[in-house]
Structure formats: structure tokens, C-alpha cells
Design a protein around this motif. Sequence first.
Motif, short mmCIF file in Angstrom:
data_model
loop_
_atom_site.label_atom_id
_atom_site.label_comp_id
_atom_site.label_asym_id
_atom_site.label_seq_id
_atom_site.Cartn_x
_atom_site.Cartn_y
_atom_site.Cartn_z
N LEU A 1 -35.62 44.00 -15.84
CA LEU A 1 -36.47 44.56 -15.12
C LEU A 1 -36.59 43.74 -13.83
CD1 LEU A 1 -39.00 43.77 -17.93
CD2 LEU A 1 -38.33 46.15 -17.23
N TRP A 2 -37.07 42.79 -13.50
CA TRP A 2 -36.93 41.43 -12.63
C TRP A 2 -36.28 40.60 -12.47
CZ3 TRP A 2 -41.03 41.47 -16.68
CH2 TRP A 2 -41.97 42.39 -16.99
N PHE A 3 -35.62 40.36 -11.25
CA PHE A 3 -35.55 39.44 -11.07
C PHE A 3 -36.03 38.47 -9.58
CE2 PHE A 3 -32.46 39.90 -7.07
CZ PHE A 3 -32.37 41.47 -7.27
N THR A 4 -35.68 36.83 -9.51
CA THR A 4 -36.44 36.43 -8.12
C THR A 4 -35.33 35.70 -8.18
OG1 THR A 4 -37.07 34.31 -10.05
CG2 THR A 4 -38.96 35.52 -9.14
N MET A 5 -34.73 34.75 -6.99
CA MET A 5 -33.94 34.38 -5.53
C MET A 5 -34.12 33.35 -4.91
SD MET A 5 -31.41 35.77 -3.42
CE MET A 5 -31.94 36.94 -1.97
N THR A 6 -32.95 32.20 -5.72
CA THR A 6 -33.46 30.89 -4.50
C THR A 6 -32.23 31.01 -3.63
OG1 THR A 6 -34.58 29.78 -6.42
CG2 THR A 6 -34.05 28.58 -4.54
N LEU A 7 -33.12 31.64 -2.18
CA LEU A 7 -31.51 31.33 -1.57
C LEU A 7 -31.83 30.08 -0.44
CD1 LEU A 7 -29.39 33.40 -0.41
CD2 LEU A 7 -31.16 34.62 0.92
N SER A 8 -30.34 29.30 -1.12
CA SER A 8 -30.26 28.31 0.40
C SER A 8 -29.50 28.40 1.34
CB SER A 8 -30.07 27.00 -0.19
OG SER A 8 -29.50 25.84 0.39
N LEU A 9 -29.45 28.73 2.60
CA LEU A 9 -28.38 29.24 3.82
C LEU A 9 -28.13 27.89 4.62
CD1 LEU A 9 -29.91 32.39 4.41
CD2 LEU A 9 -28.64 32.10 3.38
N PRO A 10 -27.18 28.08 5.24
CA PRO A 10 -26.78 26.45 6.25
C PRO A 10 -27.44 27.02 7.21
CG PRO A 10 -24.86 27.19 5.35
CD PRO A 10 -25.65 27.82 4.57
N GLU A 11 -27.55 28.30 7.44
CA GLU A 11 -28.09 28.71 9.25
C GLU A 11 -28.01 30.43 9.05
OE1 GLU A 11 -24.63 29.87 11.51
OE2 GLU A 11 -23.58 31.24 10.32
N ALA A 12 -29.41 30.98 9.64
CA ALA A 12 -29.54 32.07 9.62
C ALA A 12 -28.50 33.26 10.29
CB ALA A 12 -30.83 32.39 10.10
N ASN A 13 -27.85 34.25 9.79
CA ASN A 13 -26.63 35.04 10.68
C ASN A 13 -27.36 36.04 10.28
OD1 ASN A 13 -24.26 36.60 10.35
ND2 ASN A 13 -23.73 34.96 11.36
N GLU A 14 -27.42 36.92 11.24
CA GLU A 14 -28.13 37.99 10.79
C GLU A 14 -26.80 39.15 10.24
OE1 GLU A 14 -30.71 39.29 14.45
OE2 GLU A 14 -30.62 40.66 12.59
N ASP A 15 -25.68 38.84 10.75
CA ASP A 15 -24.87 40.33 9.99
C ASP A 15 -24.43 38.99 8.51
OD1 ASP A 15 -24.51 41.75 12.05
OD2 ASP A 15 -22.83 39.91 12.83
N TRP A 16 -24.68 38.77 8.49
CA TRP A 16 -23.71 37.43 6.59
C TRP A 16 -25.26 38.10 5.64
CZ3 TRP A 16 -25.98 35.10 2.40
CH2 TRP A 16 -25.58 34.72 1.64
N LEU A 17 -26.72 38.00 6.21
CA LEU A 17 -27.62 38.17 5.44
C LEU A 17 -27.77 39.90 5.12
CD1 LEU A 17 -29.95 36.26 6.98
CD2 LEU A 17 -29.41 36.42 5.06
N ILE B 1 -32.86 47.05 -11.30
CA ILE B 1 -33.63 45.45 -11.78
C ILE B 1 -34.48 45.59 -10.26
CG2 ILE B 1 -31.96 44.20 -11.10
CD1 ILE B 1 -32.85 42.23 -12.90
N SER B 2 -35.60 45.26 -9.93
CA SER B 2 -36.68 45.00 -9.30
C SER B 2 -36.59 42.97 -8.71
CB SER B 2 -37.78 44.87 -8.88
OG SER B 2 -37.48 46.88 -9.67
N LEU B 3 -36.47 43.15 -7.00
CA LEU B 3 -36.16 41.75 -6.72
C LEU B 3 -37.51 40.99 -6.61
CD1 LEU B 3 -35.09 39.21 -5.10
CD2 LEU B 3 -34.92 39.90 -3.72
N VAL B 4 -38.00 40.56 -6.73
CA VAL B 4 -39.82 39.89 -7.32
C VAL B 4 -40.34 38.94 -6.31
CG1 VAL B 4 -40.70 41.81 -8.86
CG2 VAL B 4 -40.04 39.38 -9.01
N GLY B 5 -39.56 38.35 -6.23
CA GLY B 5 -39.71 36.80 -5.33
C GLY B 5 -38.62 35.55 -4.86
N GLY B 6 -38.99 34.40 -4.80
CA GLY B 6 -37.67 33.97 -4.86
C GLY B 6 -38.66 32.82 -3.36
N ASP B 7 -37.42 32.19 -2.98
CA ASP B 7 -37.49 30.97 -1.93
C ASP B 7 -36.17 30.41 -1.08
OD1 ASP B 7 -39.16 28.96 -0.95
OD2 ASP B 7 -38.62 27.19 -2.51
N THR B 8 -36.56 30.82 0.01
CA THR B 8 -35.70 30.50 1.34
C THR B 8 -35.46 29.67 1.67
OG1 THR B 8 -35.74 33.15 1.67
CG2 THR B 8 -34.70 31.72 3.01
#
Length: 324
Positions: free
Chosen positions: A89-105, A121-128
Motif C-alpha cells: 500500500l504505502w511506504f516512507t523513505m529515510t534518505l541519507s546522502l553525502p551530496e545532492a547530485n542531480e543526476d544521481w537523484l 505502492i505510494s511514497l507518502v513521506g520520509g526524511d532527507t
Amino acid sequence: MLTPALPLGEFDIIRRFFSRSQFPSSGVVKGIGDDAAILHPESGYDLIAAADVLNEGIHFPKSTSPHAIGYKALAVNLSDLAAMGAEPLWFTMTLSLPEANEDWLSEFSRGLFEIADQFGISLVGGDTVKGPLSIGIHVLGRVPEGMALRRDGAKPGDKIYVSGNLGGAALALKRGSSGHSVDKDLQKKLDYPEPRIDLGRRLLGVANSCIDISDGLLADLCHILEVSSKGAEILAKSIPLSEFCQEIAQGSVPDCALNGGDDYELCFTVPKEKSDELNKIISDSGIQITCIGEISGREKLIIKDEELAGAGLRISGFNHFEPR
Ligand code: ADP
Ligand code: MG
């Protein structure tokens, strides 16, 4: 006039790569954009929750493509829902990134949403946050009340089955990490596992127990045996091998198929009186399903294969049940 691109901030990342106007599943009252998501489960169902973290260098090699990382991070979580027989149904995602690289994202989110849309399944929230590359996903699914597949229901006389084939993912990892070139189709086994959602849902009311094979067949089967307080006899030669493992098998079952993780197939047990229902599932779904043995009342895992026993068969990660 061209303006230089501004560095991506946290909210730009969320808006540009992870917020979407449409959700592939129902019940999202409020998704991304508030302090928490508001979700509306239907009555008559149990909610099924699971979480898995993937850390660079531990759960995937540094060389993994961002598309594959996005895909696999959700795939391994969906595999846990599959093992419970749940509908995603739904998921949340906690994303830890060393840098904000547009191509990678951009590639990462493409891989993530490719599999999210495939399984509705729908992404409904998280943390960056900024930090070492790590993706934590928390999935929610549903199963009609009281029907979820569990590890602790195996009964003596149940036949033990495995979906698909085993060993490809571990073989790809082994070859890649020892510097060998890895065949494209073999690499796919490691990077793009196929969660068995459809099979899991079909097994509701048919299987007595179920687990997904993330740590290796023997270790994961032992989890079923341990919590069901049962034993098993399996025939090593019946274990379905990935075509790549067949090449190196030379008459015995290679370690990557017995103890290799990351295949994300299902291992489940079915009572004999449900074998007609299972046969119907096999013909309707077209999924390869192989019987590898039977549950016994004695709390011991017996692997019937003299050659293997002589070759020092081991069960990594778990030593409660000893092979004989
Ligand atoms: P808060 O400060 O309340 O924790 P944030 O500012 O971290 O909220 O996040 C703002 C919104 O964006 C929230 O709805 C949050 O769930 C969502 N969000 C943040 N990071 C992600 C992400 N990686 N994927 C999906 N949604 C995210
Ligand atoms: Mg808040």
C-alpha cells in the motif's frame, strides 16, 4: 540568459524527485507535505509493516548504479510483504546522502518509482539528511484479517517449496567483488530482485508457513523450523539452481545456492491436502515452484546428500540445526 544552477536544498530534493501528484494505491488522505502522512486503512484487513535499510558498501557495492539502488531498496522491502502474503500500500523513505547530485537523484528516483508503480505502492513521506549513503524504507501492506502468512505455522508432513531458482545473486556478488567481469543477466539477479508479491498473495490460505530468502536458503528455512519447533528433511539435489550456478555445480550443490543471500525467492510449506490448490497456483501464475523436502516432527534439519555431507556442508549464520 542562463542562470547558474543553485545547489539543491533539502526541500528542492523532496519536491523535485520524490513528490508526485498521483498515488498508485488508495487510502492516502495526505502524503508528502505535512509533519506526517495520513493513511486510511480499510476495515477487515490487518496492516503489515516491515522496514529494511541499505547502506553503501554493506548492502550494495559502491559500483551499483543509482537506478539499481533505488529499485533494490524498495524491492527488498516488498519481498518482506510478499513473504507475509500482503498487498503493498504505502511506504516512507529515510534518505541519507553525502551530496545532492542531480543526476544521481534523478536515476535513483527513476529506479524507485519504476518498482513502486509496478507494485502499486505510494511514497507518502520520509526524511532527507546529509550523511553516508544509506536508504531506509518502511513499507505498509494489508492482508485480510487473520490470514497473513507467518514463519511459525509449519506442520509435520508439509512439503517444502522454493520459488524461482537460487544462487545467482550471491554468485554475482562474489564474482564482482573479486574483480571479475560479471555477465549482465547475472548482475541483474543481484541488482534487480523480483519480489514475489503475486505468489505470496496466492498462497494465503494454502501455505502453513512462509519466509523470503534474503540470508540464504538453509539459514532462512531454519528460521521457519526454529519458530515452528519442527525439523525438516531436504534433498540437496532438488534445490533449483540459477542457470549461472549450474555451470559451476559439477554434480554438487554450490554454496551460493545453499547459503547465498539476496535471491528474495519465497520458501514456504504446504500441507499435502492443499497440493491441488498449489498446483493450480503454479499453472495460473506460471512461476517456477520446486519441492525440496518435507517438514518433520524431529527438531533437526537433515540434508539428504552424501556427497555434500562429505564435502563439509555448512549452514552459515545459524548453527542450531546440524546437517547430517
Ligand atoms: P519534518 O521537519 O516535519 O520532519 P521534513 O521537513 O523533514 O518534515 O519533510 C517535509 C515533508 O517531506 C514531510 O511530509 C516528509 O514526510 C517529506 N519527506 C522528507 N524526506 C522525504 C523523502 N526522502 N521521501 C519522501 N518524503 C520525504
Ligand atoms: Mg514536522
